[in-house]
Design an enzyme around this catalytic site. Structure first.
Site, mmCIF file in Angstrom:
data_model
loop_
_atom_site.group_PDB
_atom_site.id
_atom_site.type_symbol
_atom_site.label_atom_id
_atom_site.label_comp_id
_atom_site.label_asym_id
_atom_site.label_seq_id
_atom_site.Cartn_x
_atom_site.Cartn_y
_atom_site.Cartn_z
ATOM 1 N N CYS A 1 8.141 -4.140 15.299
ATOM 2 C CA CYS A 1 7.699 -3.085 16.217
ATOM 3 C C CYS A 1 6.273 -3.372 16.696
ATOM 4 O O CYS A 1 5.373 -3.627 15.887
ATOM 5 C CB CYS A 1 7.763 -1.729 15.530
ATOM 6 N N HIS B 1 -2.268 5.234 16.446
ATOM 7 C CA HIS B 1 -3.502 4.888 15.751
ATOM 8 C C HIS B 1 -3.866 3.455 16.113
ATOM 9 O O HIS B 1 -3.088 2.538 15.877
ATOM 10 C CB HIS B 1 -3.328 5.070 14.244
ATOM 11 N N CYS C 1 -0.247 6.539 10.085
ATOM 12 C CA CYS C 1 1.043 5.967 10.493
ATOM 13 C C CYS C 1 0.843 4.706 11.314
ATOM 14 O O CYS C 1 0.084 4.686 12.276
ATOM 15 C CB CYS C 1 1.804 7.008 11.305
ATOM 16 N N CYS D 1 3.478 8.668 0.509
ATOM 17 C CA CYS D 1 4.137 7.764 1.450
ATOM 18 C C CYS D 1 4.385 6.453 0.712
ATOM 19 O O CYS D 1 3.450 5.727 0.366
ATOM 20 C CB CYS D 1 3.247 7.562 2.674
ATOM 21 N N CYS E 1 2.988 -1.401 15.430
ATOM 22 C CA CYS E 1 2.830 -1.254 13.976
ATOM 23 C C CYS E 1 2.071 -2.431 13.381
ATOM 24 O O CYS E 1 2.428 -3.591 13.597
ATOM 25 C CB CYS E 1 4.205 -1.126 13.326
ATOM 26 N N GLU F 1 0.833 -1.187 0.000
ATOM 27 C CA GLU F 1 0.000 0.000 0.000
ATOM 28 C C GLU F 1 0.876 1.249 0.000
ATOM 29 O O GLU F 1 1.940 1.281 0.609
ATOM 30 C CB GLU F 1 -0.917 0.011 1.227
ATOM 31 N N CYS G 1 7.181 -6.467 6.908
ATOM 32 C CA CYS G 1 8.364 -5.928 7.569
ATOM 33 C C CYS G 1 8.840 -6.943 8.597
ATOM 34 O O CYS G 1 8.024 -7.650 9.200
ATOM 35 C CB CYS G 1 8.021 -4.607 8.265
ATOM 36 N N HIS H 1 10.809 6.640 19.883
ATOM 37 C CA HIS H 1 9.694 6.116 20.686
ATOM 38 C C HIS H 1 9.975 5.856 22.157
ATOM 39 O O HIS H 1 9.027 5.674 22.919
ATOM 40 C CB HIS H 1 9.093 4.870 20.030
#
Length: 346
Positions: free
Chosen positions: A119, A290, A333, A108, A122, A95, A115, A216
């Site tokens: 994390c 989010h 994000c 983006c 995420c 995406e 990945c 973070h």
């Protein structure tokens, strides 16, 4: 495209080799590059300053590498999410997100399907690692976005860890910034990374693009609990490397900091973060978390985020709170995620 080498993503020396293999004049390589990256054509037939015979030879031996998104979603705030199926039909799609703003438009870009950084905050990490994207696939994301000719900025902040796919990402950046390519200023492109070493050093030495570090937490143990990459690539080592470079003038480094309620948003964290970054010319971007399914994390309340920003500013850190965009379509994000079976129904 199956079975044919793809030209999108090729460098000028590689296009010179293509021209030589087809008995074309050397200058034809620049003509092909102009059509690929300047005119952004989707068909060899459109390369009108090449002879018909040369266009036919190119079409017989090569594929351009252009393909449309399989699905497009529009957010109520104007953000658009584009889903690209894998070119060979195998594995997960990817995406990209187009973010229009007054006076600017940002794309983006994803560098991997999935990945492997793991994390915990995420959604992409939950996919696991699928595959690296070729530079041509990254460029196709750019060229396929509606109104892409009006883009002002690129951010490698989509799916994947860009420095985990270093060679193809450097190739993408070379095409984007070279005079024979897109000719963009490196200041318009930002790469976001957890800080993989020594790939980060190569990026800093071989590119002039902007840098964003996913931070973070200022505490190593807490950061490792959130970001497993901390174990192999400690933030202390990342900062040591960054301090060897000049961050003045047009090149900048920023730090991304997702605000997690009760996890990393206390005055203690603000003080430690300011001490950690002291003396480094940089910016801190505070991000809302989010919500993703089955996550134990919650975003810090707006009042806490504003207070955190104030504490950092009082300690001399340039700090902004990033506006969330595209959350209603899973485009904000940390929310990008797709699997082959479900994603094409988006």
């Amino acid at each position: 495209m199956a079975g044919k080498p793809i030209l999108l993503g090729s460098t000028l020396p590689e296009l010179e080799q293509v021209a030589a293999a087809l008995a074309m004049p050397r200058y034809a390589a620049r003509q092909i590059a102009s059509w690929l990256y300047g005119q952004r054509v989707a068909d060899f037939a459109a390369m009108s300053n090449l002879s018909a015979a040369h266009r036919a030879a190119l079409a017989e031996r090569y594929a351009l590498g252009r393909y449309a998104p399989a699905a497009v979603q529009a957010s109520r705030d104007g953000t658009t999410k584009l889903l690209f199926a894998p070119p060979d039909g195998q594995g997960a799609g990817v995406e990209a997100v187009l973010i229009p703003e007054e006076g600017r438009a940002t794309l983006c870009v994803s560098s991997q399907a999935g990945c492997r950084m793991g994390c915990r905050f995420c959604m992409t990490a939950r996919m696991g690692f699928g595959r690296h994207l070729a530079a041509g696939e990254m460029l196709n994301q750019l060229f396929s976005a509606a109104g892409s000719e009006r883009l002002t900025n690129l951010v490698l902040m989509g799916m994947g860890e860009p420095l985990d796919n270093l060679e193809e990402v450097l190739r993408f950046l070379a095409v984007a910034t070279a005079p024979w390519g897109m000719g963009w200023s490196p200041t318009r492109i930002t790469l976001s990374t957890v800080g993989l070493l020594p790939a980060l050093r190569r990026f800093l030495d071989e590119s002039r693009c902007q840098l964003a570090i996913s931070l973070h937490s200022p505490f190593a143990d807490e950061r490792q609990a959130l970001m497993p990459a901390q174990r192999a690539h400690p933030i202390a080592d990342v900062l040591s490397l960054l301090r060897r470079y000049r961050w003045e003038g047009q090149r900048r480094v920023s730090f991304e900091y997702i605000m997690l309620a009760g996890v990393n948003d206390s005055p203690r964290h603000a003080a430690a973060l300011a001490a950690m970054l002291g003396g480094l010319s940089c910016r801190v971007n505070l991000l809302h978390f989010h919500q993703i399914p089955d996550s134990e994390f919650r975003s810090s309340p707006p009042s806490v985020i504003d207070g955190f920003r104030t504490m950092l500013a009082q300690r001399g850190l340039s700090t902004t709170v990033r506006t969330s965009r595209g959350e209603d379509i899973g485009a904000a994000c940390g929310m990008l995620a797709t699997q082959q079976g479900a994603s094409l129904q988006t």
